[in-house]
Design an enzyme around this catalytic site. Structure first.
Site, PDB file in Angstrom:
ATOM      1  N   LYS A 118       0.883  -1.170   0.000  1.00  0.00           N
ATOM      2  CA  LYS A 118       0.000   0.000   0.000  1.00  0.00           C
ATOM      3  C   LYS A 118       0.919   1.218   0.000  1.00  0.00           C
ATOM      4  O   LYS A 118       1.611   1.494   0.984  1.00  0.00           O
ATOM      5  CB  LYS A 118      -0.894  -0.008   1.238  1.00  0.00           C
ATOM      6  CG  LYS A 118      -1.861   1.156   1.283  1.00  0.00           C
ATOM      7  CD  LYS A 118      -3.013   0.814   2.201  1.00  0.00           C
ATOM      8  CE  LYS A 118      -3.861   1.990   2.629  1.00  0.00           C
ATOM      9  NZ  LYS A 118      -3.935   3.147   1.805  1.00  0.00           N
ATOM     10  N   CYS A 432      20.290  40.180  17.395  1.00  0.00           N
ATOM     11  CA  CYS A 432      19.958  39.250  18.479  1.00  0.00           C
ATOM     12  C   CYS A 432      21.065  38.202  18.603  1.00  0.00           C
ATOM     13  O   CYS A 432      21.397  37.511  17.629  1.00  0.00           O
ATOM     14  CB  CYS A 432      18.620  38.562  18.185  1.00  0.00           C
ATOM     15  SG  CYS A 432      18.249  37.227  19.359  1.00  0.00           S
TER      16      CYS A 432
END
Ligand code: IVH
Length: 671
Positions: A118, A432
């Site tokens: 599948k 930052c």
């Protein structure tokens, strides 16, 4: 070959005509008369010509519209026969019951069944009329789907024309999937370019097929596998086994492995064997499909409104575990995006110990109501980072703590902003220290500037000690400064300073990649460096010129162009130049670089199958290393680079004793 004496205009027109004809043969007739490499050479010639003489460029040039025009939206189409789903089970007992039910309905008869993988892909229905692909649709609600023909046409393993001529209408159904090798590479590229990663190959396939611009779809290495027929009048096939044979004759790929069974025990044995081998398939599988083989028997069993009674899907358990969520931490990325990460009590999950899992974003935490202290279920799909999928609310004690996103950056205290899409929170502070650390780590990483000794811990120390506030500061570090840091001695400090000095000589593509421009992974960086040669040329290039570089889409081109327009970037580059970095001027010529030194120099290559990157990109790398890429295999070929689903060339190579290698081996040879 167009003569050199031709005017650029007529030369370009000739190339365009030639390319259009090859496109027609490739896409419409599925009968190309030249190799991909030759096609790419012609294409490149036109790109170069148009670049040198922009006045000869026309709107309808193939360089301007790879693989068709973007659509406004997909048209809806009605399926000739509804696309049903399958009844599912996780229980072997129910498989036994399923077969017993069939036997009861047809007492005393043999009922052979076929067991096949599948495929965890995206269901599509392909309509061939007189052998030509005329329509490709998604499943939609089973009755109506989207017309995605243009996108499906870009999939190499999906024939645009059937190999055998065929009268009438044949509807073939199957799954489009993202080959696992390609998927990992795609996510690596996306991570390197600071783009959100796909959770699994199925999502990547579905996301790719939803693109309205087929040119973007063409860049994804999607593949197709057929598993059933829809409307198939007059094909003269009466069983699943006969269907597999016909699919092969028509040139339609189907699963490499299937089993037949005549009893419940045999079915279970096949299901178990599939489970043992399915991880070696190029696609993900989530189960086994058990189907009655004979079509005449299928008609007898019939169907409910949802699913046929003659088939059943047995699903394998996903790999899951339960553990405690100890904390939710925020991780800052190099674009300033903050991602919540689950800190877990370590637990064993499919063979590895897992202590962290992704939580994607704060909305998802709220939606799943995940609280610190909860017992959570984590799942690992494929080779992907595990994710928290659900909470055992029944085990709550009342002491669990809800999570809320802070307003301020946990590193620098700047107020956070929502990203454009409204899903992510971002620290907007260009200085930052948290963002700077991630940028420096990326810059120094092996795939980028490869600065040995400048790993996460050292970056952390250098930034925390305020010795490095911007990237160029790295190059002002002295041995004494480094040696004064914790856990650093004179020797390691000396090594780091030497590695930094050595990094000034790195080739340009490493610098471009290391700068961390949004959407630019190492492959794009190489292509940019090859085309522009110096950082200054790249910084001055227009968006249009950047977008002519192979594989540079609109978004990536815009990102590169925008990056170099920013005043702070101009300043940064000025400072790097002052410190003597190679901006491309000291890159060796590509040919000189290859000569004699590489294992690939002087060898002949053929490339086949589905690969993780565009074929031309790989060919380019081989050529750069001094190899020659040719179209057809012969005794003189040294190597066959074979990707997934390699077909006749692989057989031929085996026959001729040509060395067959995969992408991993190629990477080794290249390095
Ligand atoms: S046969 C009536 N075979 O799984 C449906 N389906 O969950 C006939 N699928 O809708 C489908 N692998 O899209 C079939 N080998 C396989 C399959 C397969 C995947 C998909 C298919 C189906 C879904 C049901």
């Amino acid at each position: 070959m167009p003569a050199a004496s031709k005017s650029p205009k007529s030369h370009a027109a000739l190339l365009r005509r030639e390319l259009a004809e090859h496109n027609r043969r490739y896409y419409e007739e599925a009968a190309p008369s030249i190799s991909d490499q030759e096609y790419d050479r012609l294409y490149r010639e036109l790109v170069d010509l148009e670049e040198k003489h922009p006045e000869v460029r026309t709107a309808d040039s193939p360089t301007q519209q790879v693989g068709g025009r973007p659509l406004e939206s997909f048209a809806s189409v009605r399926h000739r026969l509804p696309m049903q789903s399958l009844d599912n089970t996780y229980s072997e007992d129910e498989v036994v019951e399923f077969y017993a039910r069939l036997q009861k309905l047809l007492p005393g008869r043999e009922i052979p069944v076929v067991i096949e993988p599948k495929v965890d892909g995206v269901a599509v229905a392909l309509t061939y009329e007189n052998g030509q692909l005329t329509l490709g649709a998604t499943r939609g609600d089973g009755t109506m789907g989207d017309d995605i023909t243009q996108n499906l046409r870009t999939i190499r393993s999906l024939p645009k024309k059937l190999r055998q001529s065929f009268e009438g209408v044949l509807e073939v159904r199957g799954e489009v999937f993202f080959p696992r090798a390609g998927f990992d590479a795609l996510n690596r590229q996306r991570a390197a370019a600071a783009l959100p990663m796909f959770a699994n190959p199925r999502n990547a396939a579905a996301g790719s097929l939803k693109q309205l611009d087929p040119a973007l779809v063409a860049k994804r290495p999607l593949a197709f596998i057929a598993h059933s027929f829809g409307l198939a009048e007059g094909v003269g096939v009466d069983s699943q086994l006969a269907m597999f044979k016909l699919l092969g004759r028509l040139g339609l790929p189907h699963s490499e492995k299937h089993w037949t069974a005549n009893s419940a025990e045999e079915i279970l044995a096949a299901i178990r064997e599939l489970d043992r081998i399915r991880r070696s398939f190029p696609y993900d599988t989530d189960g086994a499909v058990v189907k009655v083989d004979q079509f005449s028997q299928r008609t007898r069993f019939g169907a409910t409104s949802k699913a046929p009674r003659w088939a059943m899907a047995f699903k394998y358990e996903a790999e899951r575990a339960e553990t405690r969520l100890l904390d939710i931490q925020l991780q800052i990325g190099r674009t300033g995006v903050l991602t919540p990460v689950a800190v877990l009590e370590p637990v064993l999950l499919s063979g590895t110990t897992v202590a962290r899992a992704t939580l994607h974003n704060s909305d998802e935490i709220a939606r799943k109501d995940i609280r610190v202290g909860d017992t959570v279920t984590i799942e690992k799909a494929g080779e992907i980072i595990p994710a928290v999928i659900s909470v055992r609310t029944d085990l709550r004690t009342g002491r669990e703590k809800t999570f809320s996103m802070p307003n301020k950056c946990p590193v620098c205290g700047t107020s956070l902003l929502r990203d454009e899409g409204g899903v992510f929170w971002r620290c907007p502070n260009v200085d930052c220290p948290g963002v700077l650390k991630r940028r420096l780590e990326h810059y120094a990483s092996r795939g980028a500037m490869d600065i040995e000794g400048l790993g996460e811990a050292v970056v952390e120390q250098l930034v925390d000690a305020k010795l490095v506030r911007t990237l160029p500061d790295l190059y002002d570090l002295t041995m004494d400064q480094v040696a004064a840091l914790d856990r650093q001695g004179e020797k390691s400090a000396g090594n780091l300073v030497a590695a930094l000095i050595a990094s000034k000589e790195r080739p340009l593509w490493r610098l471009i990649f290391g700068l961390g421009i949004l959407h630019i992974g190492s492959t794009a960086a190489r292509a940019l460096a090859t085309r522009f040669r110096t950082l200054d040329a790249l910084a001055e290039a227009s968006v249009d010129r950047i977008s002519l570089v192979p594989d540079m889409g609109e978004v990536a081109s815009g990102s590169v162009h925008g990056y170099f327009q920013r005043p702070e970037i101009r300043k940064l580059l000025g400072e790097l130049r002052l410190r003597g970095l190679n901006f491309g001027e000291r890159d060796p010529e590509p040919v000189a670089r290859a000569a004699g030194t590489s294992a690939i120099a002087g060898t002949k290559w053929v490339i086949t199958g589905t690969l993780s990157r565009p074929r031309e990109e790989i060919a380019e790398q081989i050529r750069e290393a001094g190899g020659k890429v040719i179209g057809a295999i012969s005794k003189k070929t040294d190597y066959l680079l074979a990707g997934a689903e390699a077909g006749s060339k692989l057989d031929k190579a085996r026959e001729l004793g040509v060395k067959i290698i995969d992408e991993v081996k190629l990477a080794e040879l290249l390095s």
